[in-house]
Design an enzyme around this catalytic site. Structure first.
Site, PDB file in Angstrom:
ATOM      1  N   LYS A  32      -3.981  -6.530  -4.105  1.00  0.00           N
ATOM      2  CA  LYS A  32      -3.655  -5.434  -3.178  1.00  0.00           C
ATOM      3  C   LYS A  32      -4.935  -4.994  -2.480  1.00  0.00           C
ATOM      4  O   LYS A  32      -5.940  -4.697  -3.144  1.00  0.00           O
ATOM      5  CB  LYS A  32      -3.049  -4.248  -3.934  1.00  0.00           C
ATOM      6  CG  LYS A  32      -2.714  -3.073  -3.017  1.00  0.00           C
ATOM      7  CD  LYS A  32      -1.955  -1.980  -3.753  1.00  0.00           C
ATOM      8  CE  LYS A  32      -2.836  -0.961  -4.419  1.00  0.00           C
ATOM      9  NZ  LYS A  32      -3.449  -0.004  -3.479  1.00  0.00           N
ATOM     10  N   ASP A  59      -1.874  -2.617   1.675  1.00  0.00           N
ATOM     11  CA  ASP A  59      -1.354  -1.276   1.360  1.00  0.00           C
ATOM     12  C   ASP A  59      -1.987  -0.249   2.294  1.00  0.00           C
ATOM     13  O   ASP A  59      -2.921   0.461   1.933  1.00  0.00           O
ATOM     14  CB  ASP A  59      -1.704  -0.991  -0.112  1.00  0.00           C
ATOM     15  CG  ASP A  59      -1.297   0.396  -0.583  1.00  0.00           C
ATOM     16  OD1 ASP A  59      -0.404   1.006   0.031  1.00  0.00           O
ATOM     17  OD2 ASP A  59      -1.881   0.860  -1.592  1.00  0.00           O
ATOM     18  N   LEU A  60      -1.467  -0.204   3.550  1.00  0.00           N
ATOM     19  CA  LEU A  60      -2.051   0.713   4.543  1.00  0.00           C
ATOM     20  C   LEU A  60      -1.138   1.897   4.843  1.00  0.00           C
ATOM     21  O   LEU A  60      -1.518   2.791   5.600  1.00  0.00           O
ATOM     22  CB  LEU A  60      -2.391  -0.051   5.836  1.00  0.00           C
ATOM     23  CG  LEU A  60      -3.420  -1.182   5.664  1.00  0.00           C
ATOM     24  CD1 LEU A  60      -3.683  -1.875   6.995  1.00  0.00           C
ATOM     25  CD2 LEU A  60      -4.728  -0.666   5.078  1.00  0.00           C
ATOM     26  N   LYS A  61       0.054   1.909   4.297  1.00  0.00           N
ATOM     27  CA  LYS A  61       0.963   3.063   4.353  1.00  0.00           C
ATOM     28  C   LYS A  61       1.052   3.664   5.756  1.00  0.00           C
ATOM     29  O   LYS A  61       0.715   4.838   5.978  1.00  0.00           O
ATOM     30  CB  LYS A  61       0.506   4.151   3.371  1.00  0.00           C
ATOM     31  CG  LYS A  61       0.486   3.705   1.912  1.00  0.00           C
ATOM     32  CD  LYS A  61       0.229   4.881   0.986  1.00  0.00           C
ATOM     33  CE  LYS A  61       0.218   4.503  -0.480  1.00  0.00           C
ATOM     34  NZ  LYS A  61      -0.991   3.792  -0.922  1.00  0.00           N
ATOM     35  N   ASP A  64       3.601   6.942  11.746  1.00  0.00           N
ATOM     36  CA  ASP A  64       3.296   7.446  13.094  1.00  0.00           C
ATOM     37  C   ASP A  64       4.590   7.359  13.909  1.00  0.00           C
ATOM     38  O   ASP A  64       5.641   7.070  13.338  1.00  0.00           O
ATOM     39  CB  ASP A  64       2.158   6.606  13.717  1.00  0.00           C
ATOM     40  CG  ASP A  64       1.341   7.392  14.731  1.00  0.00           C
ATOM     41  OD1 ASP A  64       1.952   8.125  15.549  1.00  0.00           O
ATOM     42  OD2 ASP A  64       0.108   7.297  14.731  1.00  0.00           O
ATOM     43  N   THR A 121       3.070   9.389  -5.876  1.00  0.00           N
ATOM     44  CA  THR A 121       3.112   9.878  -7.263  1.00  0.00           C
ATOM     45  C   THR A 121       2.173  11.077  -7.448  1.00  0.00           C
ATOM     46  O   THR A 121       2.244  11.768  -8.451  1.00  0.00           O
ATOM     47  CB  THR A 121       2.770   8.755  -8.259  1.00  0.00           C
ATOM     48  OG1 THR A 121       1.662   8.025  -7.752  1.00  0.00           O
ATOM     49  CG2 THR A 121       3.939   7.808  -8.435  1.00  0.00           C
ATOM     50  N   ARG A 213      -7.341   0.014 -12.382  1.00  0.00           N
ATOM     51  CA  ARG A 213      -8.408   0.194 -13.368  1.00  0.00           C
ATOM     52  C   ARG A 213      -8.204  -0.464 -14.733  1.00  0.00           C
ATOM     53  O   ARG A 213      -9.198  -0.913 -15.318  1.00  0.00           O
ATOM     54  CB  ARG A 213      -8.708   1.692 -13.512  1.00  0.00           C
ATOM     55  CG  ARG A 213      -9.419   2.233 -12.268  1.00  0.00           C
ATOM     56  CD  ARG A 213      -9.290   3.723 -12.133  1.00  0.00           C
ATOM     57  NE  ARG A 213      -7.918   4.108 -11.846  1.00  0.00           N
ATOM     58  CZ  ARG A 213      -7.502   5.366 -11.687  1.00  0.00           C
ATOM     59  NH1 ARG A 213      -8.381   6.346 -11.800  1.00  0.00           N
ATOM     60  NH2 ARG A 213      -6.248   5.629 -11.411  1.00  0.00           N
TER      61      ARG A 213
END
Ligand code: C5P
Length: 234
Positions: A32, A59-61, A64, A121, A213
């Site tokens: 990712k 994963d640039l979400k 707009d 989250t 992590r």
């Protein structure tokens, strides 16, 4: 695409990322690339990791107006990644436009799977009500956003593994659930609050787990990755 472990490469730059990935000799993890790495290195890091044979979740979400997201998705389509995402909060029209952009950007080619973030989250019920003025319970909001994403033609959602079963129930078994918030039973939770182990996420029906992590900060990253795969995929 079957069940897989996606390694969140939350690094500040290309060198750190490549040093990390060079340790994986037996198999190339699905990776990712998030905002930090992409904004630091741009499309070059995507091309580099693709050339090295990694599957990529970009994963640039995006969030707009529909026309802007459509045009941005058409550009991202040229990078030929496997998964991209946006915020369901951008509305059904924005999601439809995003799909059009993704397809237009790769005429004749297979488009990336497009998934929607329902609620982050990091957003809790208090913030939902106080900041967003949404009064419904979080799980109802998540399911409503998932249904809207499905109705717009998207391929799935990013959600907590705790919500994966319900999302499949409501949106269908083939609607992808990509779930961060994964920790080993004997591991440190860090700032993630609602977590599951890879084995629990598998039992809950997640299609992909996103793990950062517990792998990137492990003394033996490759062993931690293999442990995730053993628990979640094998
Ligand atoms: O290190 P950790 O396993 O917590 O990393 C989880 C990854 O998933 C991070 O890259 C984080 O940005 C991402 N993520 C998340 N929760 C979401 C969406 C994405 O933790 N709702």
């Amino acid at each position: 695409m079957g069940k897989d472990v996606i390694v969140a490469c939350d690094f500040a730059g290309a060198q750190q990322t490549l040093d990390f990935l060079n340790r994986f000799t037996a198999r190339k993890p699905f990776v990712k690339i998030g905002m930090e790495l992409y904004y630091a290195e741009g499309p070059a890091i995507v091309r580099e990791l693709k050339a090295r044979g990694h599957k990529i979740f970009l994963d640039l979400k995006l969030h707009d107006i529909p026309n802007t997201v459509k045009k941005a998705m058409a550009v991202l389509a040229g990078l030929d990644v496997d998964l991209v995402n946006l915020h369901a909060a951008g509305t059904r029209d924005m999601m439809t436009a995003a799909l059009e952009g993704l397809s237009a950007g790769r005429p004749g080619g297979a488009r990336a799977k497009l998934i929607a973030v329902t609620q982050l989250t990091s957003t809790d019920q208090t913030a939902l009500e106080r900041d967003l003025l949404i009064r419904q319970p979080m799980d109802e909001v998540v399911l409503h956003y998932a249904k809207t994403a499905r109705d717009a033609g998207l391929d799935g959602v990013v959600c907590s593994p705790l919500e994966a079963g319900k999302v499949h129930e409501v949106c269908g078994a083939g609607f992808l659930t990509v779930t961060p918030g994964v920790r080993f039973a004997d591991g440190d939770k860090g700032d993630q609050k609602r977590v599951m182990t890879p084995a629990q996420a598998k039992a809950a029906g997640s299609d992909y787990i996103v793990v950062g992590r517990p792998i990137t900060a492990a003394a033996d990253c490759v062993a931690a990755y293999e442990r995730c795969v053993a628990e979640f995929v094998d």
